[in-house]
Design a protein around this motif. Structure first.
Motif, short mmCIF file in Angstrom:
data_model
loop_
_atom_site.label_atom_id
_atom_site.label_comp_id
_atom_site.label_asym_id
_atom_site.label_seq_id
_atom_site.Cartn_x
_atom_site.Cartn_y
_atom_site.Cartn_z
N ASP A 1 17.07 -55.87 37.07
CA ASP A 1 17.04 -56.50 35.73
C ASP A 1 17.49 -55.45 34.71
OD1 ASP A 1 16.16 -57.22 33.25
OD2 ASP A 1 14.03 -56.92 33.70
N ASP A 2 18.52 -55.75 33.87
CA ASP A 2 19.19 -54.63 33.16
C ASP A 2 18.38 -54.10 31.97
OD1 ASP A 2 19.47 -56.33 31.06
OD2 ASP A 2 21.59 -56.77 31.40
N ARG A 3 17.42 -54.84 31.48
CA ARG A 3 16.47 -54.35 30.44
C ARG A 3 17.21 -53.61 29.32
NH1 ARG A 3 12.47 -51.91 34.82
NH2 ARG A 3 11.42 -53.80 35.57
N LYS A 4 18.36 -54.13 28.90
CA LYS A 4 19.08 -53.42 27.83
C LYS A 4 18.78 -54.04 26.47
CE LYS A 4 22.96 -52.40 30.96
NZ LYS A 4 23.43 -50.98 30.95
N GLN A 5 18.04 -55.18 26.47
CA GLN A 5 17.87 -55.87 25.19
C GLN A 5 17.25 -54.93 24.15
OE1 GLN A 5 16.30 -56.22 27.94
NE2 GLN A 5 16.82 -58.17 28.96
N CYS B 1 26.31 -49.65 34.59
CA CYS B 1 25.51 -50.59 35.40
C CYS B 1 24.05 -50.16 35.47
CB CYS B 1 26.10 -50.62 36.81
SG CYS B 1 26.37 -48.98 37.47
N GLU B 2 23.71 -48.96 34.95
CA GLU B 2 22.31 -48.54 35.02
C GLU B 2 21.46 -49.36 34.03
OE1 GLU B 2 20.31 -46.01 36.24
OE2 GLU B 2 21.65 -44.60 37.24
N PRO B 3 20.27 -49.76 34.43
CA PRO B 3 19.40 -50.47 33.48
C PRO B 3 19.05 -49.54 32.30
CG PRO B 3 18.55 -50.65 35.72
CD PRO B 3 19.68 -49.68 35.75
N TYR B 4 18.60 -50.13 31.20
CA TYR B 4 18.16 -49.44 29.97
C TYR B 4 19.30 -48.79 29.19
CZ TYR B 4 13.31 -49.80 31.62
OH TYR B 4 12.11 -50.29 32.06
N LEU B 5 20.35 -48.25 29.83
CA LEU B 5 21.33 -47.44 29.07
C LEU B 5 22.27 -48.35 28.28
CD1 LEU B 5 22.24 -44.70 31.67
CD2 LEU B 5 20.43 -44.76 29.95
N THR B 6 22.49 -48.01 27.01
CA THR B 6 23.43 -48.79 26.18
C THR B 6 24.34 -47.85 25.39
OG1 THR B 6 21.78 -48.69 24.43
CG2 THR B 6 21.76 -50.67 25.83
#
Lengths: 189, 516, 368, 179
Positions: free
Chosen positions: B18-22, B172-177
């Motif tokens: 789950d990418d959790r980037k929101q 593609c890493e979760p959290y990173l934006t």
């Protein structure tokens, strides 16, 4: 053909008739050595059953020297094994070094002598004794390879120290023969 | 239901975390105020550590080179701001082991006086060699986390026929934006950087690859690339590890890099979006790499944010700026949760490769107790490189490293997909890191033993040569002595003969004795 | 507490754990078990509980002897699943010591001798069933005609206890033979299928399960439902059940076309005996099945083939247990040879050949 | 002597002779020279003849290994790596956990104690020690394999074996605990 499958599976030399157990336990640590051991034994066993038949019907029976059967069979088998060992030492020293003591030990392998004697006891013709020998040898090789793969899997799993090595090998061999009982009474009638 | 209609999967295996980037994808980049101290390690890249060219007490200007690249594969380090060099001494490195690394400590003077910079010039008519040389001088490295010196890849253009340049914006890493924000807010600079790299490599076309979970970035790029024919933006399905070089090439061009070869050998080079931006600033604006964008996130952070941070700023300053942590984080990571590394404490500096500081809570990590491997094969299905992680781990557990290599340990890119799906929570990637470490140590030991065998051999030959020389010398001396003795005997014999002759002629002996 | 010792690798994890898997497997088995208990009354329930209890006890005992921490391993539910699966394959009114002995053999020899969860080479439940079948043929083949729980002829609670603990002999009137058993005896009296089957085999009845069978194998449809549930939850993969049942259907159809008198049709093979239970719950045991899709397909096909061979030509009416053990023995061999293709390498492991000739033309002259 | 006994003796002797002759020919045709194993093992040993294995030199150590009279863990400078290679070569499984994960150690000269007597660099097998008469000596850590012979020889105990300090370059991940 039926005889071939019968001897290979239904009354398998190792797991049902319990012949040839010492190389079965000794050389089955690695898959490729087990395979080459199986092939060497197949070569020897088929030759031995052919020689056994020839000896029986051209030498021992006419002069009814039945009592000489075991002695002469062993002599021939020893010669064939010695020849095989020389060929293997020449072709690949590594394989010879890995098989080590178990190569000359084929001479005393009870499966080899056992099959030759069974041939005579069952009164097999020439073709029958060859297929019987080949079937027994293929059964031996098949079970050796399966058992070697099982032992390689055991080598990388943490078997408790009390059972590691030979004990777990014997247990697995027992369970394998339990499984082969499933083929008991198999007839394609 | 439409399972079969999905187009050919980008690559085999891979996972869908789950990418959790929101939390941070909507936040614009905000600069971090100047910290009290800057700690710049000399080893911020793959290859040899840079060699410091300043000593304690020097004053430096912003952008001045403070450590020069050492040898072919290295990268220079520059002063992020003007100030005084406090010391060049070991400080804790941003590495899980907490071991020290040679670090240049700068005390900023707050004036931020810049070194006089030549004015920007049109970069596209420069020769590739000059572009590569400027990029090397600016200390630009792969910003995606691999930190491979970028100049070397630019030089590959001359030795290989490069037909496709891929700009990796997948993140593609979760959290990173950080890449996402970079593509959205600084699209022009990124596109300019891509044009410079494409020109340097002589690549026929360039593709900016963005995962379809970042539509705004894609739209921004497409709007900007509308009139260009040689550069296009391309959407790819969201899937981890799309960011890995091998798998991005497979997803975009369908080609696979043969084992043991480089992307350049099949005419493809991959650069990160951040690297393109850094190349733009290095070649066109003549600014060295002194800062980068870092995403501060994770459940334990009070106010997640995307920060533009000077290199060398300590993680504790970033966390303080983001309002500190709600609760002590279960794990403080540098990089994303899949391939990032645990930091021993927050007193470690940000370096060129740190794309994120993630403070994770225990629930987010879903720590499970490690159970024995039940051979379920999920790791085999998840492995994007087509390996068998369970077989490799079983052999490593039994110290059979060569057996693990036979099962393909050297082809493993340590993406973490296998450990992610393992129902028994087995840290498979740590097994592989351990095995590669042990094999590296063995190769090192092997090299030393060969070296010592050669030295011992040399000493033996030297001793034999000495012994032979001594023996010959003794031989020669003996021969000379004999010769001398022989001459002496002859001389004595001659004298004796003369003396005998003299006895027969008594009248002249006195003269002889006086003469003898 | 913040993690300070170096811990590598992914710091996030997919949902799910070993206990989660085992939980779902037990859940999927409940309908068939409940139906079996309803069908065969109290003795079946007693046997079921005794076997599961024995399995859990022997697991705890083995863990203590091995010096392993008891709680995490016991709670993962693998012992419960093994006990349950074993109980489902036993004849419903078997005496209690069959259950206890089987559980002992399964847990101790089948699993802990090899080193505990994940290390065993053979499926513990099937191993125990084979051992029991070979050593106690009589007790293992006394099948019971179904007498639903509260119907007239069914034994009450006390009677049930008496049967399970062997105080009263099992009345002959109640026993009956499974369909496979019937066909076997029919062939021995060289009666063709057309004579033996009509009296014994009604396809719908067989599928629903109102026929003599072992405790949990009666209702093929409930087992099928449980299996599909597991597949939907991704606890088991589709390849082994499809391969096994597919092979069974193909073989039985081909041979039925050749000689309908001698060879039973696919319907009978699928819905009778242990086919469904084995296909979804036993053959898909992750520990003893190969870990690649290709390997699993071959494994399933092998199981289907052996089940058919033993059922048709073998000495035992129900060959499923032997087939599973034999294929488990082949799993290390399958895993050794059937490996996935590594990225950048050919299937045999050599690096991929360079397709486009290595154009090392310097970049200069192709500059636009 | 009944006829069957006679013919039995006759048949067996002829078969023995026949097969013996056949094998003799095969032996000549399939001859293999000296066992190449000893040279291969010797090539694997460090070759510094340091004697820490209790045998006079590497060739005799190779001989002992080939004839399996010496354990594969006999060579401390070779460490775990050499033991593993020898075990693979002689196809014996050996439990290496007894040999600790040893850290390479180097000889270090304590300048205050060294009186320049040059005894140490005469005995060093790899010329790792440099120094002239009555000058303080130094050790090349690159060339030293920690065999320890110089430590015994030094009259003023100026030489000590010091394990290498952990560095970021040499650090590698510990093996995780498995259930």
């Amino acid at each position: 053909m039926l005889l071939l499958v019968g001897t290979a599976l239904v009354n398998n030399v190792v797991l049902v008739q319990f012949l040839g157990l010492c190389p079965f336990m000794g050389v089955s640590n690695k898959l490729d050595t087990a395979l080459s051991m199986g092939l060497a034994t197949t070569f020897v066993l088929t030759l031995a059953s052919v020689a056994g038949w020839l000896l029986e019907y051209f030498v021992l029976a006419p002069l009814d020297l039945g009592f000489l059967r075991i002695l002469s069979f062993i002599l021939v088998i020893a010669a064939v094994v010695q020849f095989t060992e020389m060929v293997i030492r020449k072709t690949s020293a590594a394989l010879h070094q890995v098989l080590g003591i178990f190569l000359p030990l084929i001479t005393t392998n009870c499966a080899v002598l056992g099959v030759a004697l069974l041939n005579v006891q069952e009164g097999h013709g020439f073709l029958q004794s060859v297929t019987f020998g080949l079937g027994a040898a293929l059964g031996f090789t098949l079970v050796m390879v399966i058992f070697a793969a099982l032992r390689e899997r055991l080598a990388i799993s943490n078997v408790p120290a009390a059972f590691a090595g030979a004990p777990i090998g014997f247990i697995v061999a027992g369970l394998l023969s339990l499984a082969f009982m499933g083929f008991a009474g198999l007839n394609f009638a | 239901m439409f399972f079969f209609m999905r187009k050919r999967p980008a690559f085999k295996g891979g996972v869908h975390p789950d990418d959790r980037k929101q939390a941070t994808s909507g936040l614009p980049i905000e600069p971090l105020p100047l910290p009290a101290r800057l700690y710049l390690p000399v080893q911020q890249h793959i290859g040899a550590a840079a060699r410091p060219v300043v000593t304690a007490g020097d004053t430096v200007l912003k952008g001045q080179m403070i450590a020069r690249g050492d040898g072919a594969v290295s990268a220079a380090v520059h002063a992020p701001t003007s100030g005084r060099i406090l010391a060049v001494e070991p400080h804790p490195a941003p590495h899980p082991s907490g071991l020290p690394v040679e670090t240049i400590v700068i005390e900023p003077d707050g004036e931020d006086r810049r070194q006089e910079e030549p004015d920007p010039e049109h970069a596209l008519n420069l020769e590739p060699e000059i572009i590569a040389q400027r990029v090397a001088e600016a200390g630009v490295v792969g910003m995606g986390g691999a930190t491979f010196p970028a100049a070397i890849k630019l030089n590959l253009g001359s030795r290989h026929h490069i037909d496709t340049l891929i700009i990796n914006g997948s993140e593609c890493e979760p959290y990173l934006t950080c890449d996402d924000r970079l593509m959205r807010e600084r699209t022009d600079e990124v596109v300019d950087g891509i044009r410079i790299i494409r020109h340097a490599l002589g690549a026929r076309r360039a593709l900016v690859v963005v995962e379809d979970n970042k539509p705004e970035a894609l739209a921004a790029l497409q709007a900007r690339l509308y009139e260009m024919d040689t550069i296009e933006a391309m959407a790819v399905p969201t899937r981890y590890p799309m960011g890995s070089e091998k798998h991005m090439i497979k997803a975009v061009t369908g080609r696979e890099i043969p084992a043991g070869k480089l992307g350049a050998d099949i005419g493809v080079i991959v650069h990160n979006v951040g690297t393109a931006y850094a190349v733009h600033r290095a070649v066109r604006m003549r600014r060295p790499l002194i800062s980068r964008i870092v995403t501060v996130g994770g459940g334990a952070v009070q106010r997640p944010a995307n920060l533009e941070v000077l290199l060398g700023t300590r993680v504790e300053d970033l966390l303080a700026h983001c309002g500190g942590t709600r609760q002590p984080p279960a794990r403080l990571l540098m990089g994303g949760p899949m391939m990032g590394q645990v930091m021993p404490h927050a007193q470690v500096p940000i370096i060129k490769g740190s794309n994120g500081i993630i403070a994770l809570t225990a629930e987010e990590i879903n720590i499970g107790e490690t159970m024995p491997c039940i051979r379920c094969g999920r790791c085999v299905a998840a492995c994007p490189c087509g390996l068998m992680p369970l077989e490799m781990a079983a052999r490593i557990r039994k110290e059979d490293m060569d057996g693990a290599v036979d099962y393909g340990l050297m082809d493993c890119v340590a993406c973490g997909s296998c450990s992610y799906v393992c129902p028994s929570h087995i840290p498979l990637v740590q097994f592989f890191h351990h095995a590669k470490g042990v094999l590296g140590a063995r190769r090192e030991q092997q090299r030393r033993q060969e070296e010592i065998k050669r030295l011992a051999q040399q000493r033996r030959e030297r001793q034999e040569a000495e012994a032979r020389a001594k023996a010959e010398a003794a031989e020669r001396r003996k021969a000379e002595r004999e010769a001398a003795k022989r001459k002496a005997d002859e001389a004595k014999a001659a004298r004796a003969a003369k003396a005998a002759a003299a006895k027969e002629t008594p009248k002249t002996p006195a003269a002889d004795e006086a003469k003898a | 507490m913040t993690q300070t010792t170096p811990v590598s690798g992914p710091h996030t994890h997919a949902p799910g754990s070993v206990a989660w898997n085992m939980g779902w497997v037990t859940l999927a088995l409940l309908p068939a078990t409940a139906f079996g208990v309803y069908l065969f009354g109290w003795p079946a329930l007693n046997l079921l509980l005794i076997t599961i209890l024995a399995a859990v006890l022997f697991e705890a005992l083995s863990l203590r002897i091995a010096g392993r921490p008891v709680s995490p391993f016991l709670m993962d539910g693998s012992a419960i699943v093994t006990g349950l699966l074993l109980a489902l394959t036993l004849p419903p009114w078997a005496p209690w010591w069959i259950g206890v002995l089987g559980a002992a053999f399964a847990i101790i020899v089948g699993k802990h001798v090899f080193g505990g969860l994940g290390q065993n080479l053979f499926n513990p439940a099937m191993l125990a069933r084979v051992a029991l079948l070979v050593s106690f043929p009589l007790e293992m083949t006394t099948w019971i005609t179904p007498s639903p729980l509260f119907s007239a002829g069914a034994p009450g609670f006390l009677e049930g206890l008496a049967i399970t603990f062997g105080l009263t002999a099992v009345p002959d009137a109640v026993t009956g033979a499974t369909v496979l058993g019937e066909t076997q005896t029919g062939f021995s009296r060289d009666l063709g299928l057309s004579e033996t089957l009509p009296g014994v085999y009604a396809p719908l009845q067989q599928a629903l399960g109102f026929v003599p069978s072992s405790l949990g194998e009666g209702s093929a449809l409930l087992l099928l439902a449980g299996g599909l549930l597991l597949m939907a939850r991704r606890i088991i993969t589709w390849d082994i059940p499809v391969a096994m049942l597919g092979t069974l259907v193909i073989l039985s159809t081909v041979f039925m076309l050749i000689d309908p008198e001698r060879y039973a049709g696919p319907g009978l093979h699928l819905f009778s005996g242990a086919a469904m239970l084995v296909a979804f719950f036993i053959v898909t045991d992750p520990v003893t099945s190969p870990s690649t899709v290709g390997g699993r397909l071959l494994f399933g096909a092998g199981c289907g083939l052996l089940i058919y061979v033993i059922r048709t030509w073998g000495g035992y009416p129900e060959g499923a247990a032997f087939a599973v053990i034999l294929m488990n023995a082949l799993t290390p061999l399958i895993d050794h040879y059937l490996r996935p293709r590594t990225y950048g390498r050919t299937r045999r492991g050599k690096p991929l050949p360079m397709k486009s000739p290595e154009a090392t033309a310097p970049a200069q002259e192709k500059r636009p | 002597m009944e006829p069957s006994l006679l013919s039995a003796i006759f048949i067996l002797t002829t078969m023995g002779l026949l097969l013996g002759y056949g094998l003799g020919m095969a032996a000549k045709y399939l001859r293999v020279e000296k066992d190449p194993l000893v040279d291969e093992i010797e090539a694997m040993l460090p070759g510094t003849n340091c004697g820490q294995c209790g045998l006079p030199g590497c060739p005799s150590a190779a001989q002992a290994l080939a004839s399996r009279t010496a354990p594969v863990t006999l060579c401390p400078p070779g460490g775990k790596l050499l033991a593993q290679q020898l075990a693979d070569k002689l196809d014996i499984t050996v439990d290496l956990s007894a040999m600790g994960e040893e850290v390479p150690a180097f000889a270090v000269i304590d300048p205050d104690h060294c009186n320049g007597c040059t005894r140490c660099y005469k005995v060093c097998a790899t010329d790792a020690i440099m120094g002239a008469n009555r000058q303080i000596h130094t050790v090349f850590t690159e060339a030293c394999n920690g065999c320890g012979k110089c430590v015994e020889v030094c009259p003023t105990q100026g030489l000590t074996l010091v394990p290498e300090a952990p560095s970021l370059r040499r650090w590698h991940w510990p093996k995780p605990k498995s259930a």
